[in-house]
Design an enzyme around this catalytic site. Structure first.
Site, PDB file in Angstrom:
ATOM      1  N   LYS A 115       0.894  -1.329   0.251  1.00 17.98           N
ATOM      2  CA  LYS A 115       0.010  -0.052  -0.008  1.00 17.98           C
ATOM      3  C   LYS A 115       0.723   1.173   0.105  1.00 17.98           C
ATOM      4  O   LYS A 115       0.434   2.411  -0.484  1.00 17.98           O
ATOM      5  CB  LYS A 115      -0.820  -0.016   1.125  1.00 17.98           C
ATOM      6  CG  LYS A 115      -2.065  -1.208   0.892  1.00 17.98           C
ATOM      7  CD  LYS A 115      -3.475  -0.703   1.751  1.00 17.98           C
ATOM      8  CE  LYS A 115      -4.362  -1.793   1.264  1.00 17.98           C
ATOM      9  NZ  LYS A 115      -5.692  -1.763   1.920  1.00 17.98           N
ATOM     10  N   LYS A 195      -4.883 -10.170  -5.792  1.00 15.29           N
ATOM     11  CA  LYS A 195      -6.152 -10.023  -5.126  1.00 15.29           C
ATOM     12  C   LYS A 195      -7.234  -9.206  -5.341  1.00 15.29           C
ATOM     13  O   LYS A 195      -6.870  -8.073  -5.951  1.00 15.29           O
ATOM     14  CB  LYS A 195      -5.651  -9.831  -3.694  1.00 15.29           C
ATOM     15  CG  LYS A 195      -6.596 -10.055  -2.453  1.00 15.29           C
ATOM     16  CD  LYS A 195      -6.264  -9.576  -1.273  1.00 15.29           C
ATOM     17  CE  LYS A 195      -6.838  -8.092  -1.050  1.00 15.29           C
ATOM     18  NZ  LYS A 195      -7.326  -7.660   0.056  1.00 15.29           N
ATOM     19  N   LYS A 198     -10.922  -3.504  -3.017  1.00 11.93           N
ATOM     20  CA  LYS A 198     -11.870  -2.586  -3.149  1.00 11.93           C
ATOM     21  C   LYS A 198     -11.103  -1.580  -3.978  1.00 11.93           C
ATOM     22  O   LYS A 198     -11.951  -0.382  -4.573  1.00 11.93           O
ATOM     23  CB  LYS A 198     -12.325  -2.102  -1.919  1.00 11.93           C
ATOM     24  CG  LYS A 198     -12.997  -3.050  -0.834  1.00 11.93           C
ATOM     25  CD  LYS A 198     -13.730  -2.157   0.285  1.00 11.93           C
ATOM     26  CE  LYS A 198     -14.008  -3.237   1.561  1.00 11.93           C
ATOM     27  NZ  LYS A 198     -12.637  -3.070   2.384  1.00 11.93           N
TER      28      LYS A 198
HETATM   29  N1  AQP Z   1      -9.811 -10.797  -2.196  1.00 14.37           N
HETATM   30  C1  AQP Z   1     -10.276 -11.176  -1.115  1.00 14.37           C
HETATM   31  N2  AQP Z   1     -10.479 -12.668  -0.942  1.00 14.37           N
HETATM   32  C2  AQP Z   1     -10.681 -13.273   0.313  1.00 14.37           C
HETATM   33  N3  AQP Z   1     -11.134 -12.348   1.488  1.00 14.37           N
HETATM   34  C3  AQP Z   1     -10.510 -11.234   1.397  1.00 14.37           C
HETATM   35  N4  AQP Z   1     -10.645 -10.027   2.241  1.00 14.37           N
HETATM   36  C4  AQP Z   1     -10.308  -8.928   1.582  1.00 14.37           C
HETATM   37  N5  AQP Z   1     -10.159  -9.135  -0.012  1.00 14.37           N
HETATM   38  C5  AQP Z   1     -10.240 -10.367  -0.012  1.00 14.37           C
HETATM   39  C6  AQP Z   1     -11.140  -9.933   3.523  1.00 14.37           C
HETATM   40  O1  AQP Z   1     -12.066  -9.383   3.682  1.00 14.37           O
HETATM   41  C7  AQP Z   1     -12.262  -8.731   4.989  1.00 14.37           C
HETATM   42  C8  AQP Z   1     -12.525  -7.290   5.220  1.00 14.37           C
HETATM   43  O2  AQP Z   1     -11.341  -6.746   4.401  1.00 14.37           O
HETATM   44  P1  AQP Z   1     -10.770  -5.348   4.604  1.00 14.37           P
HETATM   45  O3  AQP Z   1     -12.033  -4.350   4.701  1.00 14.37           O
HETATM   46  O4  AQP Z   1     -10.221  -5.138   6.010  1.00 14.37           O
HETATM   47  O5  AQP Z   1      -9.935  -4.753   3.532  1.00 14.37           O
HETATM   48  P2  AQP Z   1      -8.608  -5.504   2.915  1.00 14.37           P
HETATM   49  O6  AQP Z   1      -8.139  -6.676   3.541  1.00 14.37           O
HETATM   50  O7  AQP Z   1      -7.711  -4.538   2.790  1.00 14.37           O
HETATM   51  O8  AQP Z   1      -9.406  -5.738   1.503  1.00 14.37           O
HETATM   52  P3  AQP Z   1      -9.805  -4.879   0.359  1.00 14.37           P
HETATM   53  O9  AQP Z   1     -11.401  -5.265   0.181  1.00 14.37           O
HETATM   54  O10 AQP Z   1      -8.966  -5.382  -0.855  1.00 14.37           O
HETATM   55  O11 AQP Z   1      -9.655  -3.531   0.562  1.00 14.37           O
HETATM   56  P4  AQP Z   1      -8.558  -2.376   0.239  1.00 14.37           P
HETATM   57  O12 AQP Z   1      -8.753  -2.286  -1.222  1.00 14.37           O
HETATM   58  O13 AQP Z   1      -8.813  -1.084   0.842  1.00 14.37           O
HETATM   59  O14 AQP Z   1      -7.245  -2.757   0.575  1.00 14.37           O
HETATM   60  C9  AQP Z   1     -10.840  -9.193   5.639  1.00 14.37           C
HETATM   61  O15 AQP Z   1     -11.184 -10.165   6.494  1.00 14.37           O
HETATM   62  C10 AQP Z   1      -9.991  -9.444   4.504  1.00 14.37           C
HETATM   63  O16 AQP Z   1      -9.220 -10.664   4.568  1.00 14.37           O
END
Ligand code: AQP
Length: 329
Positions: A115, A195, A198
């Site tokens: 990040k 992965k 969002k």
């Molecule tokens: N691609 C994924 N596959 C399985 N699990 C996932 N999680 C996130 N992406 C995947 C799980 O969702 C939960 C909430 O995630 P978060 O909101 O804490 O954000 P993150 O892990 O940083 O994932 P994002 O959605 O990709 O957000 P951004 O783009 O902002 O970094 C967690 O339990 C995570 O493991």
């Protein structure tokens, strides 16, 4: 809360829209665990301000995230459910744990490195895993349902709990991660080696929980696959198809083997249509539940959740202050 039930904690960042990776990787387990555990779920809005954001827009996105979680099945009457920023004890414990976290450990965190490269670095992003450890340990959680990307942060949380206990006495249980066997890392539809996320710039890379059936069909139809037309589960040679197989399995509760035996020779067009229909069917009731939610009612539920969480967190925080020599003189 029943005394003999184990405690579950997990959080979701309100950064944009919740996708099917969040859902299959974490939220499905969140919902199930409500039956047998003392569950605490948090919209982790302090975590999400480590990147640039618009305050007015963010206010709306936080509520949207809460609504999506309720629509997926998080029940504020069965789970403690609130916004992280409304419970200051998280940040207090984060500071205490931060004093016990070697910077060398933070330097190794993969998510920080990724990040920081794309969004730019700041102290909040760097100490993100410490705040996450505080979220979990504050409530003495035993179990943390997350996707695979959080594995390293969970390991760090366990180390911090042990470090704290060794120094101040047995305060924290050592929490276990609950990571699904399949769908632990749902991959991007446009680049199945990355992965699903969002914050990825390409909207076609993810299926959102609230996408309309037509949009879901289009995104899955255009998902990147490969040129050898056999449906096979093989992450090395066929990451795009393997990803779609896991997504379909997660949406139908059918095993990947079962799906492979049905679709092996059907051709990618037929297979993708079947995946899309499975996703549409799974998400339709969530979308309809979301549409029925009233913003004011959800805001009220979140305020009540925060009040209850503050009371519970304060009891634990007092114990932490006591053992660390920080209680009122
Ligand atoms: N691609 C994924 N596959 C399985 N699990 C996932 N999680 C996130 N992406 C995947 C799980 O969702 C939960 C909430 O995630 P978060 O909101 O804490 O954000 P993150 O892990 O940083 O994932 P994002 O959605 O990709 O957000 P951004 O783009 O902002 O970094 C967690 O339990 C995570 O493991």
């Amino acid at each position: 809360m029943s005394e003999d039930r184990q405690t579950v904690f997990s959080g979701l960042q309100p950064t944009g829209n919740v996708h099917i990776g969040n859902y299959l990787g974490a939220l499905v387990n969140w919902v199930k665990l409500q039956d047998n555990y003392d569950t605490i779920y948090c919209v982790v809005d302090l975590h999400a301000i480590t990147v640039n954001y618009d305050p007015a827009e963010y206010q709306k996105e936080r509520l949207e995230a809460a609504k999506v979680l309720i629509a997926t099945g998080i029940d504020p009457n069965r789970s403690l459910f609130y916004f992280q920023s409304q419970v200051p004890q998280h940040a207090e414990l984060s500071w205490i744990l931060g004093t016990m976290t070697p910077t060398g450990v933070l330097n190794r965190m993969t998510q920080f490195k990724e990040k920081a490269e794309s969004a730019g670095s700041n102290l909040g992003l760097y100490s993100y895993p410490v705040l996450m450890a505080a979220d979990i340990l504050l409530y003495r959680a035993n179990l943390v349902p997350v996707g695979d990307d959080q594995r390293q942060h969970l390991e760090m949380t366990r180390d911090l709990a042990e470090r704290f206990n060794n120094r101040f006495g047995e305060v924290f249980p050592i929490p276990e991660a609950l990571i699904p066997e399949k769908t632990a890392r749902v991959m991007s539809l446009t680049d199945p080696t990355a992965k699903m996320s969002k914050s990825a710039p390409n909207e076609k890379s993810r299926v959102l929980i609230l996408d309309s059936p037509d949009v879901i069909r289009k995104k899955i139809k255009s998902a990147v696959t490969d040129s050898e037309p056999t449906v096979r589960y093989d992450w090395d040679e066929k990451p795009g198809i393997s990803n779609l197989l896991e997504i379909m399995s997660g949406c139908t509760d059918r095993s990947v083997d079962d799906l492979v035996s049905e679709y092996a020779d059907s051709g990618y067009g037929v297979f993708k249509e079947a995946v899309a229909e499975a996703v549409v069917t799974k998400l339709a009731p969530i979308r309809s539940a979301y549409q029925q939610l009233d913003d004011r009612e959800v805001a009220r539920l979140m305020q009540k959740g925060a009040l209850d969480a503050r009371t519970r967190a304060e009891g634990f925080a007092q114990e932490i202050r006591k053992v660390t020599g920080l209680s009122a003189p």
